[in-house]
Design a protein around this motif. Structure first.
Motif, PDB file in Angstrom:
ATOM      1  N   ASP A 217       0.905  -1.304   0.073  1.00  0.00           N
ATOM      2  CA  ASP A 217      -0.054  -0.021   0.025  1.00  0.00           C
ATOM      3  C   ASP A 217       0.868   1.210   0.039  1.00  0.00           C
ATOM      4  O   ASP A 217       2.042   1.191   0.269  1.00  0.00           O
ATOM      5  CB  ASP A 217      -1.164   0.016   1.209  1.00  0.00           C
ATOM      6  CG  ASP A 217      -0.511   0.344   2.532  1.00  0.00           C
ATOM      7  OD1 ASP A 217       0.622   0.492   2.679  1.00  0.00           O
ATOM      8  OD2 ASP A 217      -1.261   0.665   3.271  1.00  0.00           O
ATOM      9  N   LYS A 219       1.015   4.927   1.532  1.00  0.00           N
ATOM     10  CA  LYS A 219       0.597   5.537   2.805  1.00  0.00           C
ATOM     11  C   LYS A 219       0.580   7.136   2.887  1.00  0.00           C
ATOM     12  O   LYS A 219      -0.083   7.730   3.436  1.00  0.00           O
ATOM     13  CB  LYS A 219       1.391   5.062   3.890  1.00  0.00           C
ATOM     14  CG  LYS A 219       1.042   3.467   4.393  1.00  0.00           C
ATOM     15  CD  LYS A 219       1.589   3.228   5.814  1.00  0.00           C
ATOM     16  CE  LYS A 219       1.102   1.922   6.208  1.00  0.00           C
ATOM     17  NZ  LYS A 219       1.823   0.853   5.794  1.00  0.00           N
ATOM     18  N   GLY A 231      -4.346   6.898   5.922  1.00  0.00           N
ATOM     19  CA  GLY A 231      -4.726   5.287   6.116  1.00  0.00           C
ATOM     20  C   GLY A 231      -4.299   4.632   4.798  1.00  0.00           C
ATOM     21  O   GLY A 231      -4.340   3.328   4.898  1.00  0.00           O
ATOM     22  N   PHE A 274      -2.694  -9.911   9.829  1.00  0.00           N
ATOM     23  CA  PHE A 274      -2.058  -8.697   8.863  1.00  0.00           C
ATOM     24  C   PHE A 274      -0.697  -8.791   9.263  1.00  0.00           C
ATOM     25  O   PHE A 274      -0.501  -8.152  10.436  1.00  0.00           O
ATOM     26  CB  PHE A 274      -2.722  -7.543   8.604  1.00  0.00           C
ATOM     27  CG  PHE A 274      -2.495  -6.511   8.199  1.00  0.00           C
ATOM     28  CD1 PHE A 274      -1.205  -6.030   8.020  1.00  0.00           C
ATOM     29  CD2 PHE A 274      -3.254  -5.306   7.763  1.00  0.00           C
ATOM     30  CE1 PHE A 274      -0.553  -4.862   7.412  1.00  0.00           C
ATOM     31  CE2 PHE A 274      -2.797  -4.283   7.257  1.00  0.00           C
ATOM     32  CZ  PHE A 274      -1.724  -4.042   7.211  1.00  0.00           C
ATOM     33  N   ASN A 290      -1.423  -6.883  12.498  1.00  0.00           N
ATOM     34  CA  ASN A 290      -2.675  -6.202  12.615  1.00  0.00           C
ATOM     35  C   ASN A 290      -3.664  -7.376  12.672  1.00  0.00           C
ATOM     36  O   ASN A 290      -3.202  -8.506  12.136  1.00  0.00           O
ATOM     37  CB  ASN A 290      -3.157  -5.249  11.718  1.00  0.00           C
ATOM     38  CG  ASN A 290      -2.220  -4.187  11.562  1.00  0.00           C
ATOM     39  OD1 ASN A 290      -2.108  -3.436  12.496  1.00  0.00           O
ATOM     40  ND2 ASN A 290      -1.597  -3.725  10.509  1.00  0.00           N
ATOM     41  N   ARG A 292      -6.661  -7.891  11.655  1.00  0.00           N
ATOM     42  CA  ARG A 292      -7.741  -7.595  10.753  1.00  0.00           C
ATOM     43  C   ARG A 292      -7.125  -7.585   9.210  1.00  0.00           C
ATOM     44  O   ARG A 292      -5.865  -7.501   9.079  1.00  0.00           O
ATOM     45  CB  ARG A 292      -8.326  -6.098  11.145  1.00  0.00           C
ATOM     46  CG  ARG A 292      -7.338  -5.081  11.272  1.00  0.00           C
ATOM     47  CD  ARG A 292      -7.434  -3.807  11.412  1.00  0.00           C
ATOM     48  NE  ARG A 292      -6.392  -2.879  11.597  1.00  0.00           N
ATOM     49  CZ  ARG A 292      -5.697  -2.373  10.655  1.00  0.00           C
ATOM     50  NH1 ARG A 292      -5.900  -2.685   9.224  1.00  0.00           N
ATOM     51  NH2 ARG A 292      -4.439  -1.577  11.059  1.00  0.00           N
ATOM     52  N   GLY A 294      -5.969  -5.317   6.066  1.00  0.00           N
ATOM     53  CA  GLY A 294      -5.475  -3.861   5.757  1.00  0.00           C
ATOM     54  C   GLY A 294      -6.800  -3.126   5.012  1.00  0.00           C
ATOM     55  O   GLY A 294      -7.431  -3.681   4.066  1.00  0.00           O
ATOM     56  N   ASP A 295      -6.514  -1.698   4.940  1.00  0.00           N
ATOM     57  CA  ASP A 295      -7.363  -0.985   4.055  1.00  0.00           C
ATOM     58  C   ASP A 295      -6.547   0.168   3.523  1.00  0.00           C
ATOM     59  O   ASP A 295      -6.010   0.912   4.413  1.00  0.00           O
ATOM     60  CB  ASP A 295      -8.781  -0.341   4.849  1.00  0.00           C
ATOM     61  CG  ASP A 295      -9.630   0.251   3.996  1.00  0.00           C
ATOM     62  OD1 ASP A 295      -9.484   0.274   2.743  1.00  0.00           O
ATOM     63  OD2 ASP A 295     -10.616   0.531   4.601  1.00  0.00           O
ATOM     64  N   PRO A 296      -6.352   0.091   2.254  1.00  0.00           N
ATOM     65  CA  PRO A 296      -6.915  -0.321   1.022  1.00  0.00           C
ATOM     66  C   PRO A 296      -6.295  -1.604   0.451  1.00  0.00           C
ATOM     67  O   PRO A 296      -6.848  -1.970  -0.634  1.00  0.00           O
ATOM     68  CB  PRO A 296      -6.781   0.662  -0.073  1.00  0.00           C
ATOM     69  CG  PRO A 296      -5.427   1.273   0.252  1.00  0.00           C
ATOM     70  CD  PRO A 296      -5.287   1.207   1.719  1.00  0.00           C
ATOM     71  N   GLU A 297      -5.554  -2.380   1.399  1.00  0.00           N
ATOM     72  CA  GLU A 297      -5.082  -3.648   0.563  1.00  0.00           C
ATOM     73  C   GLU A 297      -6.143  -4.720   0.273  1.00  0.00           C
ATOM     74  O   GLU A 297      -6.307  -5.269  -0.669  1.00  0.00           O
ATOM     75  CB  GLU A 297      -3.968  -4.421   1.421  1.00  0.00           C
ATOM     76  CG  GLU A 297      -2.779  -3.502   1.872  1.00  0.00           C
ATOM     77  CD  GLU A 297      -2.678  -2.725   3.012  1.00  0.00           C
ATOM     78  OE1 GLU A 297      -3.916  -2.175   3.404  1.00  0.00           O
ATOM     79  OE2 GLU A 297      -1.719  -2.495   3.684  1.00  0.00           O
TER      80      GLU A 297
HETATM   81  N1  GLY Z   1      -3.110   0.159   5.105  1.00  0.00           N
HETATM   82  C1  GLY Z   1      -2.650  -0.129   6.273  1.00  0.00           C
HETATM   83  C2  GLY Z   1      -3.663  -0.765   7.212  1.00  0.00           C
HETATM   84  O1  GLY Z   1      -4.724  -0.978   7.042  1.00  0.00           O
HETATM   85  O2  GLY Z   1      -3.430  -0.486   8.422  1.00  0.00           O
END
Ligand code: GLY
Ligand code: AMP
Length: 423
Positions: A217, A219, A231, A274, A290, A292, A294-297
């Motif tokens: 991603d 950042k 994010g 993650f 993490n 959960r 990722g966002d936007p992954e």
């Molecule tokens: N893109 C990184 C995150 O979701 O933490």
């Protein structure tokens, strides 16, 4: 089966979009969701941390599987809440217990976990008021830049990377004295890892695991990876430098010991892991866990899964993941995030979004959007992620950038250089 997805971002729209394609699905609910998720399911106006309201929604709607999108409810113990409630015990819930969520909720916990399980990561020292002096002398032994991390969740802002030793000492002290509130009463000082970052995602039922496509991603807000952290402004999967040899190292040195470590510590874990990695001269080092996606992954990883995601998630809930196959789409997926002007600092909301119907060559995953009087309007910093497939990165990116021109709202901004650093 009826399914509830918790969350309201692009990640949750992508998860819901995929779950909605499953032949196993009867009804899909999203809480609280956004204007995009209401196209694939029913939004429920419930906050992700209102466990009592979630319980009522689960029972009223005969839900048998809950997919937790963001980390907050996990760190707050939603899985433990389900397990200790006789009416909810049988409901599958995707996400770790409160203890497992400490892998993300506490940097110190995750460093101790990695140390104990021989998982490659940066050298560190955990510092609080009582050993501040030791922290300062640890900094003196490191080379610049200096990495300071608030132990707890600090809305993605708790990591400082500083070039100057004296500044690092001052910042260490101010973090311990509450710069990020309670989250930084303990600070993890880390050795700086010089390399290129990527994210690897694992789905596990606590004993078996499946490695999902890796992603990278972007950042920073500015082109060329400059300016403030966000994010995430875009993502790409697969990651060209994560070749077979590198991913085998990740599996053997990181994934396997992680799953084994959770088992050894009696930490039940049914959900996504993650793994934020640094590739340092071909060797993987864990930067963070993490608990959960990722966002936007997620907006590039999930579209590359060919298998039925609900079937996989149901298997995770039942503890039978070893019987499920994961089939991956060979194509590249890219996503470009449209954000509100001003983000990640102050920005305006409520701007009408136009042109979504003109997007033909990409999937428009909604992040900060809502429906208002029949219109779709902005309701957050990150607004729409435009995901495209291609035979190679260039083809996919071209489509995402073209789609980014078709969708419009006042003060729209996006990075037009996603993928610039890869060859
Ligand atoms: N893109 C990184 C995150 O979701 O933490
Ligand atoms: P984290 O919240 O731990 O993911 O840290 C945020 C960002 O800081 C990461 O995505 C990296 O870009 C960077 N970072 C964190 N730890 C290190 C480290 N030890 N060396 C270099 N960069 C780091």
């Amino acid at each position: 089966m009826n399914v509830l997805v918790l969350g309201s971002g692009g990640r949750e729209h992508a998860l819901s979009w995929k779950i909605a394609q499953s032949s196993m699905l009867d009804q899909l609910f999203i809480a609280p969701g956004n204007a995009g998720t209401s196209d694939v399911g029913t939004n429920l106006d419930i906050s992700v941390n209102d466990f009592d309201a979630i319980k009522n929604a689960v029972l009223d709607n005969n839900i048998s599987l809950v997919v937790v999108g963001p980390e907050d409810p996990l760190v707050n113990g939603i899985v433990d809440f389900f397990e200790s409630d006789s009416a909810l015990q049988k409901i599958g819930i995707i996400g770790p217990s409160k203890k497992g969520a400490q892998l993300e909720g506490s940097k110190e916990f995750s460093k101790i976990f990695m140390e104990k399980n021989d998982i490659p990561t940066a050298k560190y020292l955990s510092v609080e008021k009582a050993n501040l002096a030791e922290g300062k002398s640890f900094l003196e032994k490191l080379k610049a830049p200096y990495v300071l991390k608030a132990d707890g969740l600090a809305a993605g802002k708790g990591v400082l990377i500083l070039d100057n030793l004296e500044t690092a000492k001052t910042e260490l002290e101010s973090m311990i004295n509450g710069k990020f509130g309670d989250a930084s009463s303990t600070v993890v000082i880390e050795e700086f890892l010089d390399g290129i970052e990527l994210s690897v995602f694992v789905l596990t039922d606590g004993s078996s695991y499946r490695i999902l496509p890796a992603a990278k991603d972007y950042k920073r807000i500015g082109e060329g990876d400059t300016g403030l952290n966000t994010g995430g402004m875009g993502a790409i999967s697969p990651v060209p430098f994560a070749d077979k040899v590198f991913l085998e190292k990740v599996e053997n040195q990181v994934v396997k010991p992680t799953i084994r470590g959770l088992q050894n510590d009696n930490i039940p874990y049914k959900g996504f892991v993650f793994i934020g990695l640094m590739n340092v001269k071909g060797e993987p080092y864990v930067i963070e866990y993490n608990v959960r996606m990722g966002d936007p992954e997620t907006e590039v990883v999930i579209p590359r899964i060919k298998s039925d995601l609900l079937d996989l998630l149901d298997a995770v809930g039942q503890g039978t993941l070893s019987e499920s196959d994961l089939e991956i789409d060979e194509r590249t997926a890219t996503t470009v995030m449209l954000v509100s002007g001003g983000y990640p600092e102050a920005y305006e909301k409520g701007k009408e979004i136009t042109g979504l119907a003109n997007v033909k060559d990409s999937i428009a995953f909604h992040a900060g959007t809502k429906s208002e009087n029949g219109k779709v309007v902005t309701s957050g910093g990150r607004v729409i992620a435009l995901t495209s497939y291609g035979n190679g990165r260039a083809e996919a990116l071209k489509k995402s950038f073209e789609s980014a021109q078709l969708v419009d709202f006042e003060k729209k901004y996006f990075r037009s250089d996603i993928g610039f650093d890869l060859n």
